[in-house]
Design an enzyme around this catalytic site. Structure first.
Site: not given
Length: 269
Positions: A58-59, A62
């Site tokens: 998820h990170e 980004h």
């Protein structure tokens, strides 16, 4: 390409992440084969490790999207190595999400990569950077529910239950992340399109947005509506209430002395 501005060492996958993947694989195998004498132990370790893997990706989503959008500093910060220890707030990104899973079976949206937004031009790029994280949760949701919506039979019960509970975490994380609340990714998607005056007024509340959402989730009526929405998505993907109940039961069996995990209504232990 923007990636040419990052060193190879800044894009090398961290041994920490490889170790988490190894734990996921080994405990997934133990859950599938019934190798562990206590299935709850294998299920807990498998789901926790898989959940941390999804948080790391998820990170990473980004950061990787920000890199291609113009923020070349993400490499030097270690965000492209998938090492959770490189996040600006390990507590928010890893520790609290795992604690909330144990406490209430909620996929807490962690968020702790610092993007230098001033380096990025274009509202679409800003929106895509914010959307990349929760879209990763959606991808995990599709992958871990695939055996259910494809109608594949023959999964061992413990592994089926573990997948169902993991899917519940990914669905809840995706829904929470996409809420247009300041401080969450959903607001980051719409923020570039709001008038400057509105953004200035909302900005002071961003650090408290996540706390506000979880305070609301402690309200029984709000909590019921939220998990009803999660169950609707899960049922659409072929996962029933019994599968998620048993998955959470097995996951929390280790903590039965500290919280009520409910009766065993057919879930093996």
């Amino acid at each position: 390409m923007t990636t040419a501005t990052t060193r190879q060492s800044e894009r090398r996958i961290s041994p920490v992440f490889v170790g988490i993947l190894a734990v996921t694989a080994v405990t997934g195998w133990a859950t599938w084969t019934g190798f562990a004498q206590q299935p709850g132990v294998a299920v807990f370790l498998f789901v926790t490790a898989a959940w941390i893997v999804s948080l790391c990706l998820h990170e990473y989503a980004h950061a990787r999207t920000a890199l291609h959008g113009g923020d070349i500093t993400v490499g030097a910060k270690g965000y492209l190595t998938l090492n959770p220890l490189k996040y600006t707030h390990v507590l928010l990104s890893i520790v609290l999400p795992v604690v909330f899973v144990i406490m209430g079976g909620i996929g807490l949206p962690g968020g702790a990569v610092f993007i230098e937004r001033g380096r990025i031009r274009g509202r679409w790029r800003h929106s895509l950077i914010s959307a990349a994280g929760p879209l990763t949760n959606v991808l995990f949701m599709v992958v871990c529910t695939a055996p259910f919506w494809l109608g594949l039979d023959g999964m061992p019960l413990e592994f089926r239950f573990a997948l169902a509970f993991w899917a519940l975490l990914e669905v809840s994380a995706a829904i929470l992340n996409f809420l247009p609340v300041p401080g969450l990714d959903g607001y980051g998607v719409v923020e570039p399109w709001l008038p400057y005056s509105v953004r200035r007024q909302v900005e002071p509340f961003a650090p408290f947005g996540l706390l506000f959402v979880f305070a609301l989730l402690w309200v029984p009526s709000v909590n019921a509506v939220f998990f009803d929405a999660v169950q609707v998505v899960l049922q659409w993907l072929g996962i029933g209430d019994f599968d998620t109940y048993c998955g959470e039961y097995l996951y929390n069996y280790l903590f039965s002395f500290f919280r009520d995990v409910g009766p065993n209504i057919g879930c093996t232990v």
